[in-house]
Design a protein around this motif. Structure first.
Motif, PDB file in Angstrom:
ATOM      1  N   TYR A  36      59.375  46.953  75.336  1.00  0.00           N
ATOM      2  CA  TYR A  36      59.699  46.566  76.707  1.00  0.00           C
ATOM      3  C   TYR A  36      59.664  45.048  76.909  1.00  0.00           C
ATOM      4  N   VAL A  37      58.873  44.329  76.130  1.00  0.00           N
ATOM      5  CA  VAL A  37      58.817  42.872  76.257  1.00  0.00           C
ATOM      6  C   VAL A  37      60.156  42.271  75.840  1.00  0.00           C
ATOM      7  N   GLU A  38      60.692  42.709  74.708  1.00  0.00           N
ATOM      8  CA  GLU A  38      61.981  42.206  74.237  1.00  0.00           C
ATOM      9  C   GLU A  38      63.121  42.692  75.132  1.00  0.00           C
ATOM     10  N   VAL A  39      63.041  43.921  75.620  1.00  0.00           N
ATOM     11  CA  VAL A  39      64.068  44.436  76.543  1.00  0.00           C
ATOM     12  C   VAL A  39      64.092  43.573  77.806  1.00  0.00           C
ATOM     13  N   ALA A  40      62.934  43.208  78.319  1.00  0.00           N
ATOM     14  CA  ALA A  40      62.868  42.366  79.517  1.00  0.00           C
ATOM     15  C   ALA A  40      63.481  40.992  79.251  1.00  0.00           C
ATOM     16  N   ARG A  41      63.178  40.398  78.112  1.00  0.00           N
ATOM     17  CA  ARG A  41      63.748  39.092  77.752  1.00  0.00           C
ATOM     18  C   ARG A  41      65.273  39.179  77.670  1.00  0.00           C
ATOM     19  N   LEU A  42      65.768  40.208  77.000  1.00  0.00           N
ATOM     20  CA  LEU A  42      67.213  40.370  76.849  1.00  0.00           C
ATOM     21  C   LEU A  42      67.887  40.703  78.178  1.00  0.00           C
ATOM     22  N   SER A  43      67.199  41.405  79.057  1.00  0.00           N
ATOM     23  CA  SER A  43      67.758  41.723  80.374  1.00  0.00           C
ATOM     24  C   SER A  43      68.141  40.456  81.119  1.00  0.00           C
ATOM     25  N   LEU A  44      67.295  39.448  81.040  1.00  0.00           N
ATOM     26  CA  LEU A  44      67.585  38.175  81.707  1.00  0.00           C
ATOM     27  C   LEU A  44      68.820  37.512  81.108  1.00  0.00           C
ATOM     28  N   LEU A  45      68.935  37.561  79.792  1.00  0.00           N
ATOM     29  CA  LEU A  45      70.074  36.929  79.128  1.00  0.00           C
ATOM     30  C   LEU A  45      71.374  37.685  79.354  1.00  0.00           C
ATOM     31  N   LEU A  46      71.289  39.015  79.389  1.00  0.00           N
ATOM     32  CA  LEU A  46      72.472  39.852  79.560  1.00  0.00           C
ATOM     33  C   LEU A  46      72.871  40.040  81.025  1.00  0.00           C
ATOM     34  N   HIS A  47      71.984  39.672  81.931  1.00  0.00           N
ATOM     35  CA  HIS A  47      72.192  39.916  83.362  1.00  0.00           C
ATOM     36  C   HIS A  47      72.355  41.411  83.633  1.00  0.00           C
ATOM     37  N   ALA A  48      71.597  42.197  82.891  1.00  0.00           N
ATOM     38  CA  ALA A  48      71.624  43.659  83.033  1.00  0.00           C
ATOM     39  C   ALA A  48      70.339  44.209  82.444  1.00  0.00           C
ATOM     40  N   VAL A  49      69.874  45.305  82.983  1.00  0.00           N
ATOM     41  CA  VAL A  49      68.692  45.965  82.447  1.00  0.00           C
ATOM     42  C   VAL A  49      69.171  47.119  81.569  1.00  0.00           C
ATOM     43  N   PRO A  50      69.002  46.996  80.252  1.00  0.00           N
ATOM     44  CA  PRO A  50      69.448  48.068  79.368  1.00  0.00           C
ATOM     45  C   PRO A  50      68.669  49.365  79.631  1.00  0.00           C
ATOM     46  N   THR A  51      69.375  50.471  79.556  1.00  0.00           N
ATOM     47  CA  THR A  51      68.735  51.779  79.674  1.00  0.00           C
ATOM     48  C   THR A  51      68.550  52.348  78.278  1.00  0.00           C
ATOM     49  N   GLU A  52      67.532  53.159  78.121  1.00  0.00           N
ATOM     50  CA  GLU A  52      67.262  53.726  76.804  1.00  0.00           C
ATOM     51  C   GLU A  52      68.244  54.849  76.510  1.00  0.00           C
ATOM     52  N   ASP A  53      68.965  54.708  75.410  1.00  0.00           N
ATOM     53  CA  ASP A  53      69.951  55.698  74.992  1.00  0.00           C
ATOM     54  C   ASP A  53      70.317  55.375  73.547  1.00  0.00           C
ATOM     55  N   ASP A  54      69.990  56.253  72.620  1.00  0.00           N
ATOM     56  CA  ASP A  54      70.256  55.953  71.216  1.00  0.00           C
ATOM     57  C   ASP A  54      71.681  56.273  70.783  1.00  0.00           C
ATOM     58  N   GLY A  55      72.464  56.908  71.643  1.00  0.00           N
ATOM     59  CA  GLY A  55      73.848  57.235  71.294  1.00  0.00           C
ATOM     60  C   GLY A  55      74.703  56.025  70.962  1.00  0.00           C
ATOM     61  N   PRO A  56      74.781  55.014  71.854  1.00  0.00           N
ATOM     62  CA  PRO A  56      75.646  53.859  71.583  1.00  0.00           C
ATOM     63  C   PRO A  56      75.238  53.047  70.350  1.00  0.00           C
ATOM     64  N   SER A  57      73.978  53.106  69.965  1.00  0.00           N
ATOM     65  CA  SER A  57      73.532  52.327  68.805  1.00  0.00           C
ATOM     66  C   SER A  57      73.443  53.169  67.536  1.00  0.00           C
ATOM     67  N   ALA A  58      73.894  54.420  67.588  1.00  0.00           N
ATOM     68  CA  ALA A  58      73.774  55.318  66.429  1.00  0.00           C
ATOM     69  C   ALA A  58      74.486  54.773  65.198  1.00  0.00           C
ATOM     70  N   ALA A  59      75.669  54.190  65.375  1.00  0.00           N
ATOM     71  CA  ALA A  59      76.407  53.653  64.225  1.00  0.00           C
ATOM     72  C   ALA A  59      75.647  52.486  63.596  1.00  0.00           C
ATOM     73  N   ALA A  60      75.092  51.608  64.422  1.00  0.00           N
ATOM     74  CA  ALA A  60      74.322  50.474  63.898  1.00  0.00           C
ATOM     75  C   ALA A  60      73.069  50.968  63.191  1.00  0.00           C
TER      76      ALA A  60
END
Length: 174
Positions: A36-60
């Protein structure tokens, strides 16, 4: 506002946070603490709060598993370059060209990025890359051959370099 999702995926060097947007993989970082610490940091940079969902990152995540198993030498997941700009982006694009199992010095990358005297800025770009492992900043070393820091985790860098050396030399899979 960008739609973003995240997931946490295990790797041999620690839990990896994968953040995706509609453009591709926006960030991959090996966690030093709670996600959650890294998610919060990235939220500020992305101007969006990422939601937890492993589907979109499955290929990576699958490509990461193949990489660590010694079955993948190049990542093909699309990258969202939105968190990079200017010289940092040029340096990261140059780093992306360093072949699997090989290394380049900070000075060599600076030349490839069009700024021969910017070797320290290359180090900053490596430290700030949004994509650990997938964009191979671990392949950039000092001119004297020493490996350098890698985000304060030189043991991670050594692990990745050793893995690639073993696989590239044919002395064994991961």
């Amino acid at each position: 506002m960008t739609n973003a999702t995240y997931s946490v995926h295990p790797t041999p060097i620690g839990e990896a946070l994968l953040v995706t947007t509609g453009e591709g993989l926006a960030a991959l970082s090996v966690l030093d603490g709670p996600a959650y610490v890294e998610v919060a940091r990235l939220s500020l940079l992305l101007h969006a709060v990422p939601t937890e969902d492993d589907g979109p990152s499955a290929a990576a995540a699958a490509e990461l598993d193949e990489y660590f198993a010694g079955e993948r030498r190049e990542f093909t997941v699309p990258l969202d370059w939105g968190l990079t700009a200017g010289f940092t982006r040029r340096a990261l694009e140059a780093i992306a060209e360093v072949p699997y199992g090989e290394t380049a010095s900070y000075a060599e990358v600076a030349i490839s990025a069009g700024a021969p005297r910017a070797h320290r800025a290359v180090g900053t770009a490596c430290a700030r890359t949004p994509w650990s492992i997938v964009l191979p900043a671990h392949r950039v070393i000092r001119s004297d051959g020493s490996i350098g820091e890698y985000g304060g985790r030189p043991e991670h860098k050594r692990f990745l370099l050793d893995l690639e050396e073993r696989v590239a030399s044919g002395t064994g899979r991961a």
